[in-house]
Design a protein around this motif. Structure first.
Motif, PDB file in Angstrom:
ATOM      1  N   LEU A   1       6.548  10.802  39.157  1.00 15.98           N
ATOM      2  CA  LEU A   1       6.729  11.458  37.862  1.00 15.98           C
ATOM      3  C   LEU A   1       7.452  10.540  36.889  1.00 15.98           C
ATOM      4  O   LEU A   1       7.039  10.389  35.727  1.00 15.98           O
ATOM      5  N   ALA A   2       8.531   9.892  37.354  1.00 15.87           N
ATOM      6  CA  ALA A   2       9.281   8.982  36.485  1.00 15.87           C
ATOM      7  C   ALA A   2       8.418   7.810  36.047  1.00 15.87           C
ATOM      8  O   ALA A   2       8.522   7.336  34.899  1.00 15.87           O
ATOM      9  N   ASP A   3       7.564   7.338  36.943  1.00 14.39           N
ATOM     10  CA  ASP A   3       6.703   6.209  36.621  1.00 14.39           C
ATOM     11  C   ASP A   3       5.756   6.549  35.470  1.00 14.39           C
ATOM     12  O   ASP A   3       5.537   5.738  34.571  1.00 14.39           O
ATOM     13  N   VAL A   4       5.203   7.752  35.487  1.00 11.31           N
ATOM     14  CA  VAL A   4       4.293   8.161  34.410  1.00 11.31           C
ATOM     15  C   VAL A   4       5.076   8.464  33.129  1.00 11.31           C
ATOM     16  O   VAL A   4       4.682   8.046  32.032  1.00 11.31           O
ATOM     17  N   LEU A   5       6.205   9.171  33.243  1.00 10.51           N
ATOM     18  CA  LEU A   5       6.981   9.516  32.054  1.00 10.51           C
ATOM     19  C   LEU A   5       7.519   8.275  31.355  1.00 10.51           C
ATOM     20  O   LEU A   5       7.655   8.260  30.126  1.00 10.51           O
ATOM     21  N   SER A   6       7.838   7.236  32.114  1.00  9.66           N
ATOM     22  CA  SER A   6       8.397   6.023  31.506  1.00  9.66           C
ATOM     23  C   SER A   6       7.427   5.375  30.538  1.00  9.66           C
ATOM     24  O   SER A   6       7.840   4.638  29.637  1.00  9.66           O
TER      25      SER A   6
ATOM     26  N   CYS B   1      11.243  17.195  30.330  1.00  9.43           N
ATOM     27  CA  CYS B   1      10.655  16.744  31.606  1.00  9.43           C
ATOM     28  C   CYS B   1      11.661  15.928  32.408  1.00  9.43           C
ATOM     29  O   CYS B   1      11.836  16.128  33.610  1.00  9.43           O
ATOM     30  N   TYR B   2      12.294  14.975  31.741  1.00  6.76           N
ATOM     31  CA  TYR B   2      13.277  14.143  32.434  1.00  6.76           C
ATOM     32  C   TYR B   2      14.460  14.977  32.935  1.00  6.76           C
ATOM     33  O   TYR B   2      15.074  14.650  33.948  1.00  6.76           O
ATOM     34  N   CYS B   3      14.780  16.028  32.208  1.00  5.90           N
ATOM     35  CA  CYS B   3      15.927  16.872  32.569  1.00  5.90           C
ATOM     36  C   CYS B   3      15.506  18.073  33.417  1.00  5.90           C
ATOM     37  O   CYS B   3      16.185  19.105  33.416  1.00  5.90           O
TER      38      CYS B   3
END
Length: 1149
Positions: free
Chosen positions: A271-276, A305-307
């Motif tokens: 998820l972090a990889d896509v959001l970044s 999303c990050y939170c």
């Protein structure tokens, strides 16, 4: 059967419409769908019967993709129109068909539309503003009928089919948006429980791998949503995708149990990889979505999303490490904002992991170290205040400090890790050393580089930010700071740094003062009095010219304010009194050490101390000392003292009445103690009370009125104001509009502070004054030597409104006092007394010695007319005007009498106009006859100003219980009636410049009284007369003419800026240029501030002329340039500035 037969034929035609335009095809399909829906709603046809019809089957199963698409879209429209009457088995069959049809790539959009229709109508989904509602979280609820709600099994079937059969990113934007809308609806009530059960049962999809075969392991819910999001670029789809992922994570963490919570942890990296990929956010909305989706909407959704899970903390820190080398300050600000949101939301979760899991303790401490390094780098970056980048970098530093405070809060209650990091910081150590030793070598404080000083200040602010995280951290910071520096000595050695540190530490202490049990806090509490005294001693020594010293003095005041605002168990009453009185002395010191801003700040400190400690004796001492400075000091000290009292009165409404009484009492005592009867002190007091204190007190009283009121102080204020009025009239100040109006305005406001019963008593006594003639009661001069008991007894028996009948101005004062009381009070007059009161007020207005007094009495007269019933207006007011007032004006031979009569006539006409009375037009005609009378041309200019009261807005700020300002239509209607008469009179009196000047005075107030849009129907006449008024009023060397001219130039500027008025201005361009060029030189060498205002507004109008076509304007180019060259040498800086900008505008020609 006829209806079904017709429907069958039309269904068959849908499949053959290959050559039709897409719009025509859609229109035909919608018509067929509506007819089919009507049949289903009427019970003449079932949905399954419609699907089973031969023609429908042909459409749905045809080899032609166009026919299949048309059939599927038709079915979707029918489902949408008949959703409320569909049976469960019908929904089951249709949903199964749609889920199977998701495999058909060619009909995907139609199929998705049908699925969305079955889910129900999400409010506004896909339309303008609908996306924002969906992004708002749980507020955008699903609107679904209970009878047609999909079952859990149906919702699971739809979700699984969508997740497994649709590769979202391989389709067009409309299809992708439909997919995301369906996902969003499935994750909301009532379907979220079904999706949760589906996720808990195992993989929700088995998507094809790169070779096209199925992945046996399958994907869980989050993996599918991440796949849906990966590669998305459309803002509308992104917003829906971000919201869906946040909802899904919240659902899995909140209701899914441990297994699903672990699934969130497992998918955090992906998820972090896509959001970044979406930070920093690059945003270019499509034209059709420019208003529906904004960059801030997307940014908030991305942050949400990050939170959504604390598992993203390591990935967030890594993201910021990767992005912060960017030279763009906006990226850093947004990253720090995201970090702040995250730390604020998950501080409890991360702290719990830190305390309960040893294996996570080291990991979290490592992340804290990383975050610390990131934030310190942003706080320490150099800020060049001379560049625009400086503002952004300052915002970066402030955001970084805010995030640093939240990082300190993260471990504050359970660890001193962040405190250790702070004292290991090289810049913090250097700043403490600078506080302890002062400048190195022979370097004096003023010669230290400013950048170095600012770096030390930022380092000390880091320390105070960490200290504010918890009581333990604050105590530890204090302990270690004492080991490095003696703060009290630092105030002498290095005041800039030491004061900044003390200010920030006392600010941080405000949130921790409830827990003083820690040993270090107790020690600090003992040192607090000495610290306050040291700060007080420092204040007078700080020069106010240097920027750093000014900031230091402001921070010193802030530190003292923070200390005095602490609770009583922290700081003693004696210390607070010492500090407050010391600050008052500092602000009133004649040496000029304190600026006006510091005086205001001290007044705010006094107000805050009163709010916290409720020490009435201390506030009384402050007021007494300020009044002493007001009376005994020079002009500077007096103005400063009055400003401080006004600020205290506005901040603390409960003190306003006492301050107003003491100020009016001081004004009475100081009357005549100056170069004239009305001293400078008295004049300043009356101005401040009339324009600031009493209006504010009235507003506070209206907002927080208590039963019983504050009657005694109010009655004392009224007595003081009456004494001042009598003295002003006796001294000949009746002609000075400011003094008299401030007294009467204050008197009007004061009577409004009472209860309803007391207001009625004031109104009754005012009526009694009008009827009493010379029988008014006697009250002697204010004396401070009378025994208290005798004074109290006299007060007990004295009426509310009492005048001295022995005074030479008793008659005029009686009418003015009654008028000031009756103006605002909406109390009905006693039965049978209305006519006598109106006649008495009219007599007072006609007999007034000055226009100002006549005007004030006439205001009350108009208010009373407004309070009468319709029959009373006919029986009393109309005869009063026709038989008394008009007769007086026609027969009066003195100019003063004509002016007083016209004043009363204007205010009565205003009242009649508000009531839309039929006599208004006749009164206006009589007023124009008086203004244009050749015998009055010598005073036409002043009469024009008097006439203007009928429509002028300058009186709208009066206390108004009659609703004058609320009734807007009366003024617009009066404008139409008045403008037609005024334009006719301007044409009739072309050869009479004196009369024209008076008419233009009326015209000036007329065009100011309404919104500019009301002028447009009369645009040609308005512009023509605006231009003609400039040279005419310039020839009149009077202040009244200057005011009217300034107003006309402002209206002309509005007309020049309006594109719709351009053609009208073109017709008058020659006259306009000549008039404006002449106005640019108005009073250049011997004029005052009003002349400078005229020149500035004329230049602004000339600058707007460049909007006209080049061929229209060029013939006047050289004439205008010559005048602009002269204006560039004007005596006034503001005129030269506008002349420069106007010159640049004309250079474009």
């Amino acid at each position: 059967m006829g209806a079904e037969s017709g429907l069958a034929e039309r269904l068959l035609a849908l499949g053959d419409a290959r050559d039709e335009d897409e719009v025509d095809r859609e229109q035909r399909r919608l018509e067929v769908a509506k007819d089919a829906s009507d049949l289903v709603l009427q019970g003449r046809l079932s949905l399954l019967h419609l699907v089973a019809m031969k023609q429908t089957k042909h459409l749905l199963t045809s080899d032609s993709k166009l026919a299949r698409t048309e059939g599927t879209l038709l079915l979707a429209e029918v489902v949408k129109g008949t959703l409320t009457v569909l049976k469960k088995h019908e929904v089951d069959h249709v949903l199964a068909f749609f889920c199977e049809r998701l495999k058909d790539w060619h009909t995907l959009r139609a199929t998705l539309s049908g699925c969305r229709a079955l889910l129900g109508n999400t409010e506004g989904t896909g339309g303008s503003g609908g996306i924002k509602k969906m992004a708002a979280g749980s507020d955008g609820t699903l609107s679904v009928s209970e009878g047609t709600r999909l079952t859990k099994e149906n919702a699971k079937l739809l979700a699984r089919s969508l997740f497994e059969h649709v590769d979202v990113q391989s389709h067009s934007q409309p299809n992708r948006q439909l997919c995301f809308e369906i996902v969003d609806a499935l994750l909301r009530e009532p379907y979220d429980e079904a999706v949760l059960e589906l996720a808990a049962a195992g993989p929700v999809a088995s998507p094809p791998d790169s070779s096209g075969s199925r992945d046996e392991a399958g994907e869980d819910l989050l993996e599918v949503l991440v796949r849906f999001l990966d590669g998305e670029k459309d803002p509308r789809c992104l917003l829906l995708a971000f919201v869906s992922i946040e909802r899904a994570v919240g659902l899995l963490r909140g209701k899914g149990g441990r297994e699903l919570d672990l699934a969130v942890v497992r998918n955090a990296a992906a998820l972090a990889d896509v959001l970044s990929c979406y930070f920093p956010l690059s945003f270019s909305p499509p034209k059709d979505a420019a208003k529906a989706v904004t960059r801030e909407d997307l940014l908030e959704a991305l942050f949400s999303c990050y939170c959504s899970t604390p598992s993203l903390f390591p990935h967030l820190i890594q993201l910021l490490e990767d992005r912060f080398p960017s030279p763009k300050s906006e990226t850093k600000v947004e990253g720090l904002r995201l970090l702040g949101y995250f730390l604020e939301k998950f501080a409890g979760d991360l702290r719990a992991d830190y305390e309960e899991h040893d294996e996570k303790k080291q990991e979290l401490e490592a992340l804290v170290d990383q975050a610390w390094d990131l934030l310190r780098a942003q706080i320490s970056q150099r800020q060049d205040t001379a560049s625009t980048v400086a503002d952004a970098s300052c915002d970066v530093a402030s955001r970084a400090l805010e995030a640093l405070g939240k990082l300190a809060d993260l471990l504050g209650p359970c660890s001193l890790k962040v405190v250790d990091l702070a004292f290991e910081d090289a810049e913090v150590v250097a700043a403490l050393a600078a506080c302890a030793s002062g400048p190195s070598g022979s370097e004096d404080p003023p010669h230290r580089p400013k950048s170095k000083t600012m770096a030390h200040c930022r380092a000390l602010e880091v320390l105070s930010t960490v200290a504010g995280s918890s009581v333990l951290a604050f105590a530890e910071v204090l302990r270690r700071t004492r080991e490095a520096v003696d703060v009290l000595q630092g105030l002498d050695r290095e005041p800039i740094l030491a004061v900044h540190f003390v200010f920030k530490m006392t600010l941080a202490l405000g949130g921790l003062e409830r827990d003083a049990s820690t040993e270090g806090m107790e020690e600090f509490r003992v040192e607090l009095p000495d610290l306050c005294r040291a700060l007080l001693r420092l204040l007078p020594r700080v020069g106010m010219d240097a920027e750093d010293d000014f900031r230091t003095a402001s921070e010193c005041l802030g530190a003292l304010e923070n200390c005095c605002a602490l609770r009583g168990d922290w700081i003693g009453k004696e210390v607070v009194e010492e500090v407050v009185m010391g600050l008052v002395e500092f602000s009133l010191s004649p040496g000029g050490a304190a600026t006006e801003d510091h005086g205001v700040r001290v007044a705010l400190v006094v107000s805050r101390v009163h709010r916290v400690h409720r020490d009435a004796d201390l506030v009384d001492r402050v007021i007494r000392r300020t009044l002493e400075a007001l009376a005994a000091g020079g002009e500077w000290e007096g103005d400063r003292a009055l400003l401080m009292l006004a600020v205290i009165a506005e901040e603390r409404c409960e003190l306003s009445t006492d301050i107003a009484f003491k100020l009016t009492h001081r004004a009475v005592l100081d009357w005549g103690h100056g170069s004239g009867p009305c001293s400078r002190v008295t004049s300043s007091i009356l101005t401040k009370i009339g324009t600031n204190i009493m209006p504010h007190l009235y507003k506070c009283t209206c907002d927080h009125r208590e039963s019983g009121g504050t009657l005694k102080p109010v009655s004392k204020i009224v007595q003081n104001l009456i004494r001042l009025l009598e003295r002003a009239l006796a001294a000949g100040h009746g002609e000075e509009e400011g003094v008299l109006r401030n007294i009467l305005c204050s008197l009007s406001y004061t009577t409004m502070l009472c209860t309803e019963e007391m207001r009625a008593e004031y109104a009754a006594e005012a009526v009694g004054l009008l009827a009493s003639g010379e029988e008014a009661l006697v009250v002697g001069e204010i004396s401070t030597s009378r025994p208290a008991a005798a004074a109290a007894a006299a007060e007990e028996d004295a009426p509310l409104l009492s005048l001295n009948p022995a005074s030479e101005v008793a008659g005029e004062a009686r009418h003015l006092v009654a008028a000031a009381v009756l103006t605002p009070l909406g109390v009905p007059l006693p039965q049978g007394e209305a006519e006598d009161v109106l006649h008495a007020l009219l007599g007072g207005a006609l007999g007034a010695g000055t226009d100002v007094a006549a005007g004030e009495i006439s205001v009350a007269l108009a208010g009373r007319v407004n309070g009468l019933g319709s029959s009373q207006v006919e029986e009393i007011v109309v005869p009063l005007v026709t038989e008394v007032l008009l007769s007086h004006v026609r027969s009066c031979e003195s100019g003063e009498g004509v002016s007083s009569g016209l004043t009363a006539l204007a205010w009565i006409a205003r009242a009649l106009a508000m009531r839309k009375h039929k006599a208004t037009d006749a009164v206006l005609d009589e007023m124009f006859s008086v203004l244009c009378d050749p015998e009055n041309k010598g005073q036409a200019l002043s009469l024009g100003r008097t006439f203007s009261a009928v429509i002028s807005t300058e009186h709208d700020a009066l206390v108004d219980t009659w609703g004058w300002t609320a009734k807007l239509l009366w003024r617009q209607k009066l404008f139409v009636s008045l403008s037609s008469r005024l334009f006719a009179r301007l044409e009739q009196n072309k050869g009479e410049p004196d009369t024209l000047a008076g008419l233009h005075q009326v015209f000036s107030h007329l065009v100011k009284s309404v919104h500019f849009s009301v002028l447009k129907p009369s645009a040609k006449e308005v512009v023509r007369h605006l231009v003609a008024s400039v040279p005419l009023l310039l020839s009149r060397d009077q202040a009244q003419a200057a005011g009217a001219l300034a107003a006309n130039l402002e209206t002309l500027k509005t007309a020049l800026a309006d594109d719709a008025m351009r053609g009208v201005v073109e017709d008058e361009v020659g006259e306009a240029v000549a008039a404006l060029v002449a106005a640019c030189g108005a009073g250049r060498h011997n004029g005052g501030r009003s002349s400078a205002l005229l020149r500035r507004r004329a230049l602004e109008c000339i600058a707007l002329l460049v909007r006209l076509p080049h061929h229209v304007l060029y013939p006047f180019f050289h004439e205008v340039r010559k005048q602009l060259d002269r204006c560039l040498d004007d005596d006034k800086r503001e005129v030269r500035s506008v002349a420069g900008s106007t010159m640049r505008a004309w250079r474009t020609l």
